[in-house]
Design an enzyme around this catalytic site. Structure first.
Site, PDB file in Angstrom:
ATOM      1  N   ARG A  51      -6.029 -18.628  -7.677  1.00 24.70           N
ATOM      2  CA  ARG A  51      -5.234 -18.499  -6.819  1.00 24.70           C
ATOM      3  C   ARG A  51      -4.023 -19.536  -7.243  1.00 24.70           C
ATOM      4  O   ARG A  51      -2.963 -19.578  -6.499  1.00 24.70           O
ATOM      5  CB  ARG A  51      -5.806 -18.956  -5.443  1.00 24.70           C
ATOM      6  CG  ARG A  51      -4.768 -19.049  -4.424  1.00 24.70           C
ATOM      7  CD  ARG A  51      -5.213 -18.798  -2.861  1.00 24.70           C
ATOM      8  NE  ARG A  51      -6.595 -19.523  -2.830  1.00 24.70           N
ATOM      9  CZ  ARG A  51      -6.701 -20.962  -2.382  1.00 24.70           C
ATOM     10  NH1 ARG A  51      -5.890 -21.670  -2.531  1.00 24.70           N
ATOM     11  NH2 ARG A  51      -8.151 -21.371  -2.437  1.00 24.70           N
ATOM     12  N   TYR A 103      19.046  -8.217   5.176  1.00 23.38           N
ATOM     13  CA  TYR A 103      17.735  -7.736   5.187  1.00 23.38           C
ATOM     14  C   TYR A 103      16.885  -7.984   6.623  1.00 23.38           C
ATOM     15  O   TYR A 103      16.928  -9.241   6.913  1.00 23.38           O
ATOM     16  CB  TYR A 103      16.983  -8.264   3.939  1.00 23.38           C
ATOM     17  CG  TYR A 103      15.895  -7.210   3.884  1.00 23.38           C
ATOM     18  CD1 TYR A 103      15.960  -5.946   3.323  1.00 23.38           C
ATOM     19  CD2 TYR A 103      14.359  -7.682   4.213  1.00 23.38           C
ATOM     20  CE1 TYR A 103      14.752  -5.203   2.968  1.00 23.38           C
ATOM     21  CE2 TYR A 103      13.334  -7.127   3.971  1.00 23.38           C
ATOM     22  CZ  TYR A 103      13.564  -5.597   3.483  1.00 23.38           C
ATOM     23  OH  TYR A 103      12.506  -4.992   3.151  1.00 23.38           O
ATOM     24  N   ASP A 172      19.731 -14.904  -0.981  1.00 16.70           N
ATOM     25  CA  ASP A 172      18.881 -13.659  -1.153  1.00 16.70           C
ATOM     26  C   ASP A 172      19.605 -12.914  -2.435  1.00 16.70           C
ATOM     27  O   ASP A 172      20.463 -12.361  -1.831  1.00 16.70           O
ATOM     28  CB  ASP A 172      18.313 -12.723  -0.043  1.00 16.70           C
ATOM     29  CG  ASP A 172      17.600 -11.715  -0.254  1.00 16.70           C
ATOM     30  OD1 ASP A 172      17.639 -11.373  -1.481  1.00 16.70           O
ATOM     31  OD2 ASP A 172      17.011 -11.142   0.575  1.00 16.70           O
ATOM     32  N   LYS A 197      12.842  -4.147  -6.262  1.00 17.38           N
ATOM     33  CA  LYS A 197      13.956  -3.406  -6.228  1.00 17.38           C
ATOM     34  C   LYS A 197      14.348  -3.382  -7.888  1.00 17.38           C
ATOM     35  O   LYS A 197      13.440  -3.210  -8.645  1.00 17.38           O
ATOM     36  CB  LYS A 197      15.085  -3.992  -5.417  1.00 17.38           C
ATOM     37  CG  LYS A 197      14.627  -4.417  -4.104  1.00 17.38           C
ATOM     38  CD  LYS A 197      14.497  -3.060  -3.365  1.00 17.38           C
ATOM     39  CE  LYS A 197      13.619  -3.423  -1.925  1.00 17.38           C
ATOM     40  NZ  LYS A 197      14.321  -4.372  -0.963  1.00 17.38           N
TER      41      LYS A 197
END
Ligand SMILES: *Cc1c(COP(=O)(O)O)cnc(C)c1O
Length: 370
Positions: A51, A103, A172, A197
């Site tokens: 992790r 977004y 972003d 994307k």
């Protein structure tokens, strides 16, 4: 539009650590499925528990970091990266400025999680960021060009005003990708990307990253990832890395086709309004030209109404009807179906990598069918 220093970063990314490679090394990252690592005695070394770190992430982070010229952390989605950027940097009483046209999940996260914790959330349309009063704002969150409306704001100006007001600027950068716009070079403190994307680019993986030159912001995002436990799987990291290696060449085709599609749609009587930041008469063009190295694959076309828009999408044999964008296959959708603040006939078209002539023919045929 080529940018020699960016081209150099891409070439360096593709050949990073060339001199450290040994005979028999793999050409790219190994997929390293590991929840644990061999760890005798006192804990030592970069890999101690699955992790905390993973060799396949390390390769993807190094490749993205070479483009960003900044330390980079990878996440299992764009939203996981966004949560790691926003949440550790806000406390009760802080004011957060968000784009009202960006977004939607970011606004939902702010409304449903941050506001009830005492964060004051303010929203403004992206073009109004250029004149926004930042007094008392703790964190400015910008998205330019905005998804889906493709409006822009001036990042260098915003960074200077944020600094003067004592606010952090986070960007972003999903729609332009690290090759279309470099917010860190323009003065932003931190950049996030939904690599789901164009960066991964093949519509088969979700991923995201955070990049910053501020060690404190990186430490906080890393602690969020380690303690929150939302980590990228090694196979997904491999896929994202594989996509990233062809990002530059894919964007070249996508942008060239996007520009021609935009010009064609802008001139067509069945298209009421056309947005593409690369077109000289687009309202976003003046600022976009100054701060973007590529105008990207997204085109916004407004048809007369929802049914005309749907006819266009379903008649175009080379447009996949799907949400999301940035893949090698062109796709399109009516954004009002999700409740975005756009006209019912607004279609976000994501231009992919199809050969230009047949793709343009398909667009023409679809326009005839509207
Ligand atoms: C898709 C997208 C996101 C979220 O990415 P996921 O990988 O779906 O979590 C965030 N910001 C923008 C601008 C996006 O387009």
């Amino acid at each position: 539009m080529t940018d020699p220093s960016l081209d150099r970063r891409v070439a360096d990314m593709l050949h990073r650590e060339r001199d450290a490679r040994r005979a028999g090394d793999l050409p790219g990252p190994a997929i390293a499925p590991a929840s644990l690592y061999h760890l005798p005695g006192e804990p030592d070394g970069p890999y101690q528990y699955g992790r905390w770190s993973n060799p396949t992430w390390t390769e993807l982070e190094a490749a993205l970091g070479a483009l960003q010229d900044a330390e980079t952390l990878v996440f299992p989605s764009g939203m996981a990266a966004i949560a790691a950027a926003l949440i550790p940097n806000l406390a009760p009483g802080d004011r957060l400025l968000l784009p009202s046209d960006g977004y939607g999940a970011v606004r939902a996260l702010a409304a449903e999680r941050l506001a009830p914790m005492g964060v004051e959330v303010q929203t403004l349309p992206t073009p109004e960021f250029d004149a926004a009063d930042l007094e008392g704002v703790r964190l400015v969150w910008a998205e330019t060009p905005s998804n889906p409306g493709l409006d822009v704001c001036d990042l260098a100006g915003l960074a200077a005003r944020a600094r003067a007001a004592g606010a952090r600027l986070m960007v972003d950068n999903t729609t332009p990708t690290p090759l279309g716009q470099r917010p860190l070079d323009l003065g932003a403190d931190l950049v996030v990307s939904a690599d789901t994307k164009a960066v991964a680019g093949h519509s088969d993986v979700l991923a995201g990253h955070v990049a910053s030159r501020d060690p404190d912001l990186i430490a906080k995002a890393r602690a969020w990832r380690t303690l929150g436990g939302a980590i990228l799987g090694p196979f997904e990291a491999y896929l994202a890395h594989r996509g990233l290696e062809t990002l530059e060449i894919r964007l070249e085709r996508m942008e060239a086709n996007a520009r021609q599609v935009a010009e064609r749609l802008a001139a067509h009587p069945k298209v009421a309004r056309l947005r593409y930041p690369g077109l000289p008469d687009d309202p976003a063009h003046r600022v976009a030209r100054r701060q973007m190295t590529r105008f990207g694959p997204l085109v916004g076309a407004t048809f007369a109404d929802a049914s005309a828009a749907e006819r266009f999408i379903s008649a175009c044999r080379y447009l996949r009807p799907a949400t999301s964008f940035g893949g090698v296959h062109s796709s399109a959708e009516r954004r009002a179906r999700w409740g975005d603040a756009v006209a019912p006939g607004f279609v976000r078209i994501s231009i992919g990598c199809e050969p230009t002539a047949p793709f343009l023919d398909a667009i023409d045929d679809a326009l005839d069918a509207v």
